[in-house]
Structure formats: structure tokens, C-alpha cells
Design a protein around this motif. Structure first.
Motif, PDB file in Angstrom:
ATOM      1  N   MET A   6      37.885  52.914  34.458  1.00 31.39           N
ATOM      2  CA  MET A   6      37.895  51.660  35.224  1.00 31.39           C
ATOM      3  C   MET A   6      39.276  51.400  35.812  1.00 31.39           C
ATOM      4  N   LEU A   7      40.337  51.746  35.088  1.00 33.85           N
ATOM      5  CA  LEU A   7      41.690  51.597  35.636  1.00 33.85           C
ATOM      6  C   LEU A   7      41.848  52.474  36.874  1.00 33.85           C
ATOM      7  N   ASP A   8      41.358  53.696  36.821  1.00 34.31           N
ATOM      8  CA  ASP A   8      41.408  54.574  37.984  1.00 34.31           C
ATOM      9  C   ASP A   8      40.588  54.010  39.138  1.00 34.31           C
ATOM     10  N   LEU A   9      39.435  53.432  38.830  1.00 38.64           N
ATOM     11  CA  LEU A   9      38.546  52.873  39.850  1.00 38.64           C
ATOM     12  C   LEU A   9      39.228  51.760  40.641  1.00 38.64           C
ATOM     13  N   ILE A  10      40.075  50.988  39.978  1.00 44.78           N
ATOM     14  CA  ILE A  10      40.737  49.860  40.643  1.00 44.78           C
ATOM     15  C   ILE A  10      42.225  50.114  40.866  1.00 44.78           C
ATOM     16  N   GLY A  11      42.679  51.320  40.584  1.00 44.92           N
ATOM     17  CA  GLY A  11      44.103  51.642  40.594  1.00 44.92           C
ATOM     18  C   GLY A  11      44.817  51.421  41.909  1.00 44.92           C
ATOM     19  N   ASP A  12      44.084  51.446  43.014  1.00 44.92           N
ATOM     20  CA  ASP A  12      44.717  51.255  44.313  1.00 44.92           C
ATOM     21  C   ASP A  12      44.815  49.782  44.704  1.00 44.92           C
ATOM     22  N   LEU A  13      44.267  48.912  43.893  1.00 42.98           N
ATOM     23  CA  LEU A  13      44.291  47.474  44.190  1.00 42.98           C
ATOM     24  C   LEU A  13      45.531  46.851  43.575  1.00 42.98           C
ATOM     25  N   ASP A  14      46.170  45.989  44.304  1.00 37.75           N
ATOM     26  CA  ASP A  14      47.363  45.312  43.817  1.00 37.75           C
ATOM     27  C   ASP A  14      46.929  44.058  43.067  1.00 37.75           C
ATOM     28  N   VAL A  15      46.673  44.205  41.765  1.00 35.13           N
ATOM     29  CA  VAL A  15      46.222  43.091  40.938  1.00 35.13           C
ATOM     30  C   VAL A  15      47.075  43.024  39.676  1.00 35.13           C
ATOM     31  N   VAL A  16      47.008  41.869  39.011  1.00 32.48           N
ATOM     32  CA  VAL A  16      47.802  41.690  37.793  1.00 32.48           C
ATOM     33  C   VAL A  16      46.947  41.505  36.551  1.00 32.48           C
ATOM     34  N   ALA A  17      45.636  41.256  36.736  1.00 31.74           N
ATOM     35  CA  ALA A  17      44.786  41.016  35.569  1.00 31.74           C
ATOM     36  C   ALA A  17      43.338  41.379  35.869  1.00 31.74           C
ATOM     37  N   VAL A  18      42.608  41.650  34.779  1.00 34.94           N
ATOM     38  CA  VAL A  18      41.183  41.984  34.865  1.00 34.94           C
ATOM     39  C   VAL A  18      40.432  41.207  33.796  1.00 34.94           C
ATOM     40  N   GLY A  19      39.173  40.939  34.069  1.00 35.65           N
ATOM     41  CA  GLY A  19      38.330  40.253  33.093  1.00 35.65           C
ATOM     42  C   GLY A  19      37.032  39.862  33.744  1.00 35.65           C
ATOM     43  N   GLY A  20      36.304  39.019  33.069  1.00 44.70           N
ATOM     44  CA  GLY A  20      35.027  38.580  33.607  1.00 44.70           C
ATOM     45  C   GLY A  20      34.327  37.668  32.634  1.00 44.70           C
ATOM     46  N   LEU A  21      33.050  37.474  32.901  1.00 47.94           N
ATOM     47  CA  LEU A  21      32.252  36.562  32.101  1.00 47.94           C
ATOM     48  C   LEU A  21      32.060  37.135  30.694  1.00 47.94           C
ATOM     49  N   LEU A  61      30.226  37.814  27.483  1.00 48.32           N
ATOM     50  CA  LEU A  61      30.652  38.765  26.501  1.00 48.32           C
ATOM     51  C   LEU A  61      30.786  40.159  27.096  1.00 48.32           C
ATOM     52  N   GLY A  62      30.013  40.426  28.136  1.00 48.11           N
ATOM     53  CA  GLY A  62      29.975  41.780  28.680  1.00 48.11           C
ATOM     54  C   GLY A  62      31.311  42.322  29.147  1.00 48.11           C
ATOM     55  N   ALA A  63      32.115  41.487  29.768  1.00 50.77           N
ATOM     56  CA  ALA A  63      33.374  41.962  30.339  1.00 50.77           C
ATOM     57  C   ALA A  63      34.514  42.059  29.328  1.00 50.77           C
ATOM     58  N   ASP A  64      34.409  41.365  28.211  1.00 51.36           N
ATOM     59  CA  ASP A  64      35.532  41.276  27.273  1.00 51.36           C
ATOM     60  C   ASP A  64      36.034  42.640  26.787  1.00 51.36           C
ATOM     61  N   PRO A  65      35.163  43.495  26.241  1.00 50.76           N
ATOM     62  CA  PRO A  65      35.686  44.774  25.757  1.00 50.76           C
ATOM     63  C   PRO A  65      36.171  45.682  26.885  1.00 50.76           C
ATOM     64  N   ILE A  66      35.585  45.554  28.058  1.00 53.73           N
ATOM     65  CA  ILE A  66      36.025  46.374  29.199  1.00 53.73           C
ATOM     66  C   ILE A  66      37.433  45.952  29.606  1.00 53.73           C
ATOM     67  N   ALA A  67      37.650  44.651  29.718  1.00 54.68           N
ATOM     68  CA  ALA A  67      38.974  44.145  30.095  1.00 54.68           C
ATOM     69  C   ALA A  67      40.031  44.592  29.094  1.00 54.68           C
ATOM     70  N   ASN A  68      39.690  44.543  27.814  1.00 54.03           N
ATOM     71  CA  ASN A  68      40.647  44.994  26.792  1.00 54.03           C
ATOM     72  C   ASN A  68      40.919  46.488  26.919  1.00 54.03           C
ATOM     73  N   SER A  69      39.882  47.277  27.172  1.00 54.11           N
ATOM     74  CA  SER A  69      40.081  48.727  27.345  1.00 54.11           C
ATOM     75  C   SER A  69      40.967  49.017  28.546  1.00 54.11           C
ATOM     76  N   VAL A  70      40.739  48.305  29.646  1.00 52.68           N
ATOM     77  CA  VAL A  70      41.549  48.504  30.854  1.00 52.68           C
ATOM     78  C   VAL A  70      42.990  48.064  30.592  1.00 52.68           C
ATOM     79  N   MET A  71      43.162  46.946  29.905  1.00 50.59           N
ATOM     80  CA  MET A  71      44.503  46.461  29.598  1.00 50.59           C
ATOM     81  C   MET A  71      45.271  47.513  28.797  1.00 50.59           C
ATOM     82  N   HIS A  72      44.649  48.052  27.760  1.00 44.74           N
ATOM     83  CA  HIS A  72      45.316  49.061  26.939  1.00 44.74           C
ATOM     84  C   HIS A  72      45.593  50.333  27.735  1.00 44.74           C
ATOM     85  N   ALA A  73      44.636  50.765  28.551  1.00 48.81           N
ATOM     86  CA  ALA A  73      44.843  51.956  29.382  1.00 48.81           C
ATOM     87  C   ALA A  73      45.983  51.728  30.373  1.00 48.81           C
TER      88      ALA A  73
END
Length: 190
Positions: free
Chosen positions: A55-70, A72-84
Motif C-alpha cells: 500500500m505504501l508503494d501504491l501511494i508512494g508518488d502522492l505527497d501526503v503526510v498521513a493515511v487512515g480511514g473509517l 475498523l477496516g482501515a485501522d490495521p492497514i493504516a498502522n501497517s503503512v505507517m510502520h512500512a
């Protein structure tokens, strides 16, 4: 592990452990003969690191500072991306990403917040989802984030069910990105 190895490993796990066949009712109310249960893998130690890197690679070209979402579904993904992103930043001299959680409703106590974690006001962010049927969960997060002053750059999902979510997201003027789709899983749209 290379990104392609991550993709192949995660794809095998999805096919073997997250695709269930039977009679299911989706969040949209539509009936389906299979269900892709990505929470089974987003919360699995074997898959979470690969999900973060993919997911980090998928969004790697975007100039963003944070990821997340609604939640429960997005919580573990956001944490995985943050750590990556922390690992990738140290390798590339880049900037790690923070994570946020969007509650379904604002808290009725404490600070009354609907968005927890990273401060999103005035910041460029990406909304994440595990899989999306109609895009409504992502759009609920987008609405809450816009109320807080965030600039949503894109919505990124692990698996695109190809059932209209992309059109709904793009109708809101947002970019749609998906790591995998039904073709990758050998499934037909429903």
C-alpha cells in the motif's frame, strides 16, 4: 523481500484464506456468491508487513503526510503503512507517514473527536480501505476528514471488488487506487 515477492505472497494468502464461497449479503445489501474477508489478513502477522509495503508503494508518488480511514477496516492497514513508511524513510531519507482513525460518529465524551491520531487539518491525506463494494465507507471517512479541513488526495484499497466503488470515489473528485482487483483473484464481478 522484493515488492513483487510481497505481492505474490499476499495474493496467495488472499486466495487461500480470505476468499470465501457461499451465499453472502454485502454491506450494500447486494447478494454475492463469494466474500473477500480482508480483515482476516490485515490483522495477520504474515500479511500485515506485506500489506504495509504494497500500500505504501501504491501511494508512494502522492505527497501526503498521513493515511487512515473509517474504523475498523482501515485501522490495521493504516498502522501497517505507517510502520512500512518508517522503514522506507530511513532507507530513502524520506518522511514517514502518520496514521489516523475516523470514528463512525464523533465521541459523545472527552474531546468529542471523530478523527483520532494524526492532526489532519490542512494536511494532505489518503483514505485507506481493505476492500470496497460501493465506496460508502470511504466516502463517510472523506466527509469527516473534509469537515476537519483535510485535503483528501486519493482513496486506496487492497482489493477492488469492481462493483462501483471506483466510480463513486471518482465522482467526488478523488483518485482511486487498488493494489489488487478481481482479475488478480480469478473472480468474476458480481
Amino acid at each position: 523481500m522484493t515488492l513483487e515477492a510481497d505481492r505474490q505472497s499476499l495474493l496467495a494468502l488472499i486466495k487461500d484464506e480470505a476468499v470465501f464461497h457461499g451465499d453472502f449479503t454485502l454491506s450494500s445489501g447486494k447478494k454475492a456468491t463469494y466474500y473477500v474477508d480482508m480483515r482476516k489478513l490485515t490483522l495477520d502477522h504474515r500479511a500485515a508487513p506485506a500489506i504495509g509495503r504494497i500500500m505504501l508503494d501504491l501511494i508512494g508518488d502522492l505527497d501526503v503526510v498521513a493515511v487512515g480511514g473509517l474504523t475498523l477496516g482501515a485501522d490495521p492497514i493504516a498502522n501497517s503503512v505507517m510502520h512500512a513508511s518508517v522503514a522506507a524513510a530511513s532507507e530513502r531519507n524520506g518522511r514517514p507517514l502518520d496514521a489516523f482513525v475516523v470514528r463512525k460518529e464523533p465521541k459523545d465524551h472527552g474531546r468529542g473527536r471523530q478523527i483520532e491520531g494524526a492532526d489532519v487539518a490542512g494536511k494532505r491525506v489518503v483514505v485507506l480501505e481493505d476492500t470496497s463494494t460501493t465506496g460508502q465507507s470511504a466516502l463517510k471517512a472523506v466527509e469527516a476528514l473534509r469537515r476537519e479541513g483535510a485535503e483528501i488526495v486519493a482513496v486506496a484499497v487492497i482489493v477492488d471488488r469492481k462493483t462501483g466503488a471506483q466510480a463513486a470515489i471518482e465522482a467526488e473528485g478523488l483518485e482511486w487506487r487498488a493494489a489488487f482487483d478481481l482479475d488478480d483473484l480469478g473472480l468474476d464481478p458480481q
